[in-house]
Design a protein around this motif. Structure first.
Motif, PDB file in Angstrom:
ATOM      1  N   TYR A  60       7.787  -5.162  -2.638  1.00 37.75           N
ATOM      2  CA  TYR A  60       8.615  -5.852  -3.718  1.00 37.75           C
ATOM      3  C   TYR A  60      10.220  -5.519  -3.220  1.00 37.75           C
ATOM      4  N   LYS A  61      10.800  -5.317  -3.861  1.00 38.53           N
ATOM      5  CA  LYS A  61      12.225  -5.910  -3.818  1.00 38.53           C
ATOM      6  C   LYS A  61      13.371  -4.964  -2.996  1.00 38.53           C
ATOM      7  N   GLN A  62      12.527  -3.583  -3.459  1.00 35.97           N
ATOM      8  CA  GLN A  62      12.962  -2.524  -3.184  1.00 35.97           C
ATOM      9  C   GLN A  62      11.902  -1.489  -2.593  1.00 35.97           C
ATOM     10  N   VAL A  63      10.736  -1.661  -2.466  1.00 34.30           N
ATOM     11  CA  VAL A  63       9.048  -0.903  -2.311  1.00 34.30           C
ATOM     12  C   VAL A  63       8.095  -1.734  -1.258  1.00 34.30           C
ATOM     13  N   VAL A  64       6.761  -0.884  -0.559  1.00 40.64           N
ATOM     14  CA  VAL A  64       5.850  -1.561  -0.123  1.00 40.64           C
ATOM     15  C   VAL A  64       4.992   0.016  -0.090  1.00 40.64           C
ATOM     16  N   MET A  94      -1.225 -12.010   2.910  1.00 35.04           N
ATOM     17  CA  MET A  94      -0.366 -12.896   2.564  1.00 35.04           C
ATOM     18  C   MET A  94       1.600 -12.945   2.069  1.00 35.04           C
ATOM     19  N   TRP A  95       1.335 -12.298   1.551  1.00 34.09           N
ATOM     20  CA  TRP A  95       3.296 -11.570   0.524  1.00 34.09           C
ATOM     21  C   TRP A  95       3.814 -10.901   1.727  1.00 34.09           C
ATOM     22  N   MET A  96       4.035 -10.892   2.718  1.00 31.60           N
ATOM     23  CA  MET A  96       5.146 -10.383   3.489  1.00 31.60           C
ATOM     24  C   MET A  96       6.123 -11.096   3.589  1.00 31.60           C
ATOM     25  N   ARG A  97       7.565 -10.568   3.413  1.00 29.70           N
ATOM     26  CA  ARG A  97       8.497 -11.577   3.275  1.00 29.70           C
ATOM     27  C   ARG A  97      10.201 -10.428   3.583  1.00 29.70           C
ATOM     28  N   GLY A  98       9.796 -10.437   4.863  1.00 28.50           N
ATOM     29  CA  GLY A  98      11.103  -9.130   5.221  1.00 28.50           C
ATOM     30  C   GLY A  98      11.222  -8.526   6.325  1.00 28.50           C
ATOM     31  N   TYR A  99       9.673  -7.497   5.992  1.00 29.52           N
ATOM     32  CA  TYR A  99      10.223  -6.100   6.051  1.00 29.52           C
ATOM     33  C   TYR A  99       9.703  -6.113   7.475  1.00 29.52           C
ATOM     34  N   PHE A 100       8.779  -6.326   7.998  1.00 26.39           N
ATOM     35  CA  PHE A 100       7.909  -6.205   9.305  1.00 26.39           C
ATOM     36  C   PHE A 100       9.838  -7.255  10.299  1.00 26.39           C
ATOM     37  N   GLU A 101      10.518  -8.435  10.022  1.00 27.58           N
ATOM     38  CA  GLU A 101      11.639  -9.146  10.236  1.00 27.58           C
ATOM     39  C   GLU A 101      12.931  -7.821  10.584  1.00 27.58           C
ATOM     40  N   LYS A 102      13.132  -7.349   9.484  1.00 27.28           N
ATOM     41  CA  LYS A 102      14.700  -6.293   9.403  1.00 27.28           C
ATOM     42  C   LYS A 102      13.802  -5.330  10.002  1.00 27.28           C
ATOM     43  N   GLU A 103      12.480  -4.166  10.046  1.00 20.46           N
ATOM     44  CA  GLU A 103      12.264  -3.105   9.785  1.00 20.46           C
ATOM     45  C   GLU A 103      11.274  -2.740  11.973  1.00 20.46           C
ATOM     46  N   LEU A 104      10.910  -4.052  12.171  1.00 26.75           N
ATOM     47  CA  LEU A 104      10.252  -4.118  13.131  1.00 26.75           C
ATOM     48  C   LEU A 104      10.425  -4.920  14.200  1.00 26.75           C
ATOM     49  N   ASN A 105      11.548  -6.001  13.772  1.00 26.89           N
ATOM     50  CA  ASN A 105      12.037  -7.226  14.480  1.00 26.89           C
ATOM     51  C   ASN A 105      10.383  -7.455  15.533  1.00 26.89           C
ATOM     52  N   ILE A 106      10.075  -7.950  14.199  1.00 27.75           N
ATOM     53  CA  ILE A 106       8.423  -8.974  14.284  1.00 27.75           C
ATOM     54  C   ILE A 106       8.597 -10.027  13.731  1.00 27.75           C
ATOM     55  N   PRO A 107       8.133 -11.161  14.195  1.00 21.29           N
ATOM     56  CA  PRO A 107       8.473 -12.419  13.225  1.00 21.29           C
ATOM     57  C   PRO A 107       6.681 -13.133  12.613  1.00 21.29           C
ATOM     58  N   PRO A 158       3.697  -1.375  -9.682  1.00 18.68           N
ATOM     59  CA  PRO A 158       2.565  -1.013  -8.297  1.00 18.68           C
ATOM     60  C   PRO A 158       1.614  -0.409  -8.824  1.00 18.68           C
ATOM     61  N   SER A 159       2.122   0.595  -9.383  1.00 17.21           N
ATOM     62  CA  SER A 159      -0.393   0.456  -9.214  1.00 17.21           C
ATOM     63  C   SER A 159      -0.452  -0.148 -10.321  1.00 17.21           C
ATOM     64  N   TRP A 160      -0.103  -0.519 -11.357  1.00 19.34           N
ATOM     65  CA  TRP A 160      -1.221  -2.088 -12.095  1.00 19.34           C
ATOM     66  C   TRP A 160      -0.922  -3.045 -10.468  1.00 19.34           C
ATOM     67  N   GLY A 161      -0.445  -3.284 -10.230  1.00 23.07           N
ATOM     68  CA  GLY A 161      -0.416  -4.617  -9.476  1.00 23.07           C
ATOM     69  C   GLY A 161      -1.045  -4.040  -8.220  1.00 23.07           C
ATOM     70  N   ILE A 162      -1.165  -2.933  -7.228  1.00 23.86           N
ATOM     71  CA  ILE A 162      -1.979  -3.193  -6.594  1.00 23.86           C
ATOM     72  C   ILE A 162      -3.046  -2.432  -7.085  1.00 23.86           C
ATOM     73  N   GLY A 163      -3.485  -1.608  -7.999  1.00 29.51           N
ATOM     74  CA  GLY A 163      -5.167  -1.893  -8.418  1.00 29.51           C
ATOM     75  C   GLY A 163      -5.346  -3.736  -8.494  1.00 29.51           C
ATOM     76  N   LEU A 164      -4.670  -4.204  -9.040  1.00 33.29           N
ATOM     77  CA  LEU A 164      -5.710  -5.760  -9.206  1.00 33.29           C
ATOM     78  C   LEU A 164      -5.971  -6.516  -8.285  1.00 33.29           C
ATOM     79  N   ALA A 165      -5.093  -5.677  -7.309  1.00 32.59           N
ATOM     80  CA  ALA A 165      -4.959  -7.068  -6.339  1.00 32.59           C
ATOM     81  C   ALA A 165      -6.426  -5.961  -5.515  1.00 32.59           C
ATOM     82  N   ASN A 166      -6.289  -5.073  -5.687  1.00 33.89           N
ATOM     83  CA  ASN A 166      -7.745  -3.943  -4.628  1.00 33.89           C
ATOM     84  C   ASN A 166      -9.015  -4.409  -5.086  1.00 33.89           C
ATOM     85  N   TYR A 167      -8.745  -4.602  -6.221  1.00 31.03           N
ATOM     86  CA  TYR A 167     -10.511  -5.202  -6.962  1.00 31.03           C
ATOM     87  C   TYR A 167     -10.302  -6.478  -6.843  1.00 31.03           C
TER      88      TYR A 167
END
Length: 253
Positions: A60-64, A94-107, A158-167
């Motif tokens: 999410y924009k401000q949440v992982v 598949m929904w990675m959008r910049g967190y790994f690049e910015k926080e971990l320096n991982i392409p 996120p509670s709804w989205g993550i629950g749906l994805a886990n299903y």
């Protein structure tokens, strides 16, 4: 690409599916992965994580998603040491959008990619949606990767989205069944079929994928091999390249 010295290796591993099926079992696997990464930190020239690190991941924009601090901390430690880490998205994360690049320096790569070291050519990707068949998933993949669909998912709490994805993740594992526990035969292994098609267009020494959850080292012709990395749910397998050859291994913690 830089050459690999005799004292160094490139390591490849995939399919941790952290978060599944529950926190307790996921934590055991996470600790195994962290222990393995710690064991190779002095010999690793590079590390490739070839998809499905998580059973679900959405930035999410401000949440992982919460959790996984042991793995994320170890990845940060390794990149801070100057070890290059490369990550491919899988069908579960598949929904990675910049967190790994910015926080971990991982392409992070969203499609298969070509690399070359010591005169050897590598074709690396997660492996989902490649080869013949699986048309239902290929259709869903187009939907999941559509920017509008991702935005619509993102407006869910996120509670709804993550629950749906886990299903849907559970349903995906149920559909796979026991097929990831044995070799299906050369004609029925879709990634082998795909590799042969790729080799008709250009040469690769090693074609490396995850996704399949079954470790495979298959000779495609006299000069090319298909390697599937297995998983860290049942097999705890990985591959290493020493500058000359690739080998599959099983981690014994």
């Amino acid at each position: 690409m830089p050459s690999i010295t005799p004292q160094q290796k490139i390591y490849f591993l995939s399919d941790f599916h952290l978060g599944a099926p529950d926190h307790e079992q996921s934590l055991v696997r996470e600790k195994k992965v962290v222990a393995f990464l710690d064991s190779i930190k002095d010999s690793a020239a590079m590390i490739f994580i070839v998809g499905d690190i998580f059973d679900f991941w959405y930035e999410y924009k401000q949440v992982v998603p919460k959790g996984y601090v042991r793995l994320l901390g170890k990845l940060a430690e390794l990149t801070d040491r100057g070890i290059q880490i490369h990550c491919f998205v899988g069908n579960h994360d598949m929904w990675m959008r910049g967190y790994f690049e910015k926080e971990l320096n991982i392409p992070v790569y969203h499609h298969p990619k070509v690399f070359e070291w010591n005169g050897k050519r590598f074709y690396i990707g997660h492996g989902d949606g490649l080869g013949p068949g699986d048309h239902g998933y290929k259709f869903l993949k187009k939907i999941f990767r559509n920017p509008l669909c991702q935005w619509l998912f993102g407006i869910l709490h996120p509670s709804w989205g993550i629950g749906l994805a886990n299903y849907f993740s559970r349903k995906s594992r149920e559909k796979t069944g026991m097929s990831d526990q044995h070799f299906l035969g050369e004609e029925n292994e879709w990634l082998i079929v795909y590799c042969k098609e790729m080799l008709e267009k250009e040469h690769f020494d090693f074609l490396i994928f995850g996704h399949r959850h079954y470790p495979i080292d298959f000779k495609l012709n006299d000069n090319s091999r298909y390697i599937n990395l297995g998983d860290w749910i049942r097999n705890f397998t990985y591959a290493s390249f020493d500058g000359t050859d690739m080998q599959l291994h099983q981690w014994q913690s």
